[in-house]
Design an enzyme around this catalytic site. Structure first.
Site, PDB file in Angstrom:
ATOM      1  N   ASN A 129      -4.308 -18.942   5.352  1.00  0.00           N
ATOM      2  CA  ASN A 129      -3.777 -20.040   6.175  1.00  0.00           C
ATOM      3  C   ASN A 129      -3.557 -19.480   7.585  1.00  0.00           C
ATOM      4  O   ASN A 129      -2.581 -18.782   7.830  1.00  0.00           O
ATOM      5  CB  ASN A 129      -2.457 -20.540   5.565  1.00  0.00           C
ATOM      6  CG  ASN A 129      -1.815 -21.620   6.408  1.00  0.00           C
ATOM      7  OD1 ASN A 129      -2.441 -22.182   7.307  1.00  0.00           O
ATOM      8  ND2 ASN A 129      -0.551 -21.922   6.121  1.00  0.00           N
ATOM      9  N   TRP A 130      -4.487 -19.800   8.479  1.00  0.00           N
ATOM     10  CA  TRP A 130      -4.398 -19.243   9.844  1.00  0.00           C
ATOM     11  C   TRP A 130      -3.335 -19.916  10.700  1.00  0.00           C
ATOM     12  O   TRP A 130      -3.035 -19.471  11.795  1.00  0.00           O
ATOM     13  CB  TRP A 130      -5.756 -19.373  10.535  1.00  0.00           C
ATOM     14  CG  TRP A 130      -6.804 -18.441  10.017  1.00  0.00           C
ATOM     15  CD1 TRP A 130      -6.687 -17.542   8.995  1.00  0.00           C
ATOM     16  CD2 TRP A 130      -8.163 -18.309  10.492  1.00  0.00           C
ATOM     17  NE1 TRP A 130      -7.865 -16.872   8.814  1.00  0.00           N
ATOM     18  CE2 TRP A 130      -8.794 -17.326   9.726  1.00  0.00           C
ATOM     19  CE3 TRP A 130      -8.905 -18.935  11.498  1.00  0.00           C
ATOM     20  CZ2 TRP A 130     -10.112 -16.942   9.919  1.00  0.00           C
ATOM     21  CZ3 TRP A 130     -10.227 -18.563  11.694  1.00  0.00           C
ATOM     22  CH2 TRP A 130     -10.819 -17.579  10.916  1.00  0.00           C
ATOM     23  N   LYS A 131      -2.818 -21.051  10.207  1.00  0.00           N
ATOM     24  CA  LYS A 131      -1.825 -21.828  10.981  1.00  0.00           C
ATOM     25  C   LYS A 131      -2.391 -22.143  12.371  1.00  0.00           C
ATOM     26  O   LYS A 131      -3.578 -22.429  12.467  1.00  0.00           O
ATOM     27  CB  LYS A 131      -0.486 -21.088  11.023  1.00  0.00           C
ATOM     28  CG  LYS A 131      -0.006 -20.708   9.612  1.00  0.00           C
ATOM     29  CD  LYS A 131       1.438 -20.335   9.515  1.00  0.00           C
ATOM     30  CE  LYS A 131       1.778 -19.973   8.078  1.00  0.00           C
ATOM     31  NZ  LYS A 131       3.185 -19.713   7.869  1.00  0.00           N
ATOM     32  N   HIS A 139       2.798 -28.162   2.804  1.00  0.00           N
ATOM     33  CA  HIS A 139       3.311 -26.883   3.331  1.00  0.00           C
ATOM     34  C   HIS A 139       4.705 -27.118   3.918  1.00  0.00           C
ATOM     35  O   HIS A 139       4.952 -28.147   4.551  1.00  0.00           O
ATOM     36  CB  HIS A 139       2.357 -26.343   4.397  1.00  0.00           C
ATOM     37  CG  HIS A 139       2.671 -24.923   4.761  1.00  0.00           C
ATOM     38  ND1 HIS A 139       3.753 -24.592   5.532  1.00  0.00           N
ATOM     39  CD2 HIS A 139       2.067 -23.761   4.419  1.00  0.00           C
ATOM     40  CE1 HIS A 139       3.796 -23.269   5.666  1.00  0.00           C
ATOM     41  NE2 HIS A 139       2.793 -22.742   4.997  1.00  0.00           N
ATOM     42  N   GLU A 197       5.478 -21.410  -3.013  1.00  0.00           N
ATOM     43  CA  GLU A 197       5.817 -20.674  -1.794  1.00  0.00           C
ATOM     44  C   GLU A 197       7.271 -20.951  -1.425  1.00  0.00           C
ATOM     45  O   GLU A 197       7.585 -21.983  -0.807  1.00  0.00           O
ATOM     46  CB  GLU A 197       4.891 -21.083  -0.641  1.00  0.00           C
ATOM     47  CG  GLU A 197       5.188 -20.300   0.625  1.00  0.00           C
ATOM     48  CD  GLU A 197       4.080 -20.409   1.648  1.00  0.00           C
ATOM     49  OE1 GLU A 197       3.120 -19.630   1.551  1.00  0.00           O
ATOM     50  OE2 GLU A 197       4.187 -21.254   2.543  1.00  0.00           O
ATOM     51  N   SER A 219       4.893 -14.031   2.574  1.00  0.00           N
ATOM     52  CA  SER A 219       4.894 -12.606   2.948  1.00  0.00           C
ATOM     53  C   SER A 219       3.968 -11.748   2.086  1.00  0.00           C
ATOM     54  O   SER A 219       4.275 -10.581   1.818  1.00  0.00           O
ATOM     55  CB  SER A 219       6.307 -12.021   2.923  1.00  0.00           C
ATOM     56  OG  SER A 219       7.097 -12.622   3.924  1.00  0.00           O
ATOM     57  N   GLY A 250      -0.572 -16.017   4.955  1.00  0.00           N
ATOM     58  CA  GLY A 250      -0.458 -16.549   6.314  1.00  0.00           C
ATOM     59  C   GLY A 250      -0.754 -15.455   7.329  1.00  0.00           C
ATOM     60  O   GLY A 250      -1.909 -15.083   7.552  1.00  0.00           O
TER      61      GLY A 250
END
Ligand code: PGA
Length: 251
Positions: A9-11, A93, A165, A214, A235
């Protein structure tokens, strides 16, 4: 054999397409000899059409709207995503729940819209630090599951991938430490129990549930060796090319 999922997930990163291409291409090189793994890269919307799925790498999007077309300024439909080569879409999310007030009802609409287009939702559940301190984790998780999956047909449920998550474990949170493997396992077994009750014991057993929060090149292995954890969602550490390749290789 069941595949292990590694989701990136590159955000809202990186800032330039050239940089995004560099990361994508070097991950491509890094997964050449890997089997049993499905890598799903979720770049920002703007970069998606510049990438093509390749061998074990599939494309994911970080969000979508619940309508397929029309007067919805700024939104992206599931159909548009599908037409751009996307197969998976993140839904629920915690950053969207918090920053854009997405509740379980909205998440349910998005999951349904994705299934209509034959896309695979990657559905996040997880409690906040406050909910955890008040001992409400299981209640919150059950609600997120039940409301998020309301009205979804048993025949479609195996299209979903779940992610546990916990919000407090995300690398940008105050705490920023991964959840312990034992804790993840307890929760994942609980989620499987609820899914079994809602759909069937077979679905509860076979559905893919990942861990996110994390995950990095040092700790990924601990989660990936567990039978009931079917992969990880990464992430910040997915933007570190060498580190991310190491995570893939630790399957
Ligand atoms: P993190 O983010 O791996 O940086 O904790 C995961 C996520 O929020 O999707």
């Amino acid at each position: 054999m069941k595949k292990t999922f590694i989701v990136a997930n590159w955000k809202m990163n990186p800032q330039f397409l050239s940089e995004a291409k560099k990361i994508f291409n070097s991950i491509k090189k890094g997964v050449k000899n890997i089997r049993r793994v499905k890598v799903i890269i979720c770049p920002p919307f703007l970069f998606i059409s510049d990438f093509k799925p390749w061998r074990l790498i599939e494309l994911g999007a970080q969000d979508c709207f619940w309508e397929q077309k029309g007067a919805y300024t700024g939104e992206i439909s599931p159909q548009m995503l599908k037409n751009s080569g996307v197969k998976y879409v993140l839904v629920g999310h915690s950053e969207r729940r918090k920053n854009f007030n997405e509740n379980n009802e909205i998440i349910n609409k998005k999951i349904k819209a994705l299934l209509e287009e034959n896309l695979q939702p990657i559905f996040f559940v997880g409690e906040t630090e406050e909910e955890r301190e008040k001992n409400q984790s299981f209640k919150v998780l059950e609600e997120q599951l039940k409301e998020g999956l309301r009205g979804i047909n048993k025949t479609k449920i195996n299209k979903l991938i779940f992610v546990y998550e916990p919000v407090w474990a995300i690398s940008t949170s105050k705490k920023a430490v991964a959840c312990s493997v034992q804790n993840v396992l307890n929760v994942i077994l609980f989620l499987r129990k609820i899914i079994s009750r809602m759909f069937s014991p077979k679905i509860g057993k076979e559905i893919s549930i990942l861990y996110g929060g994390s995950v990095n090149k040092e700790n990924a292995k601990e989660f990936l060796r567990e039978k009931w954890i079917n992969g990880v969602l990464v992430g910040a550490a997915s933007l570190d090319i060498e580190g991310f390749k190491k995570i893939i290789k630790s399957v």
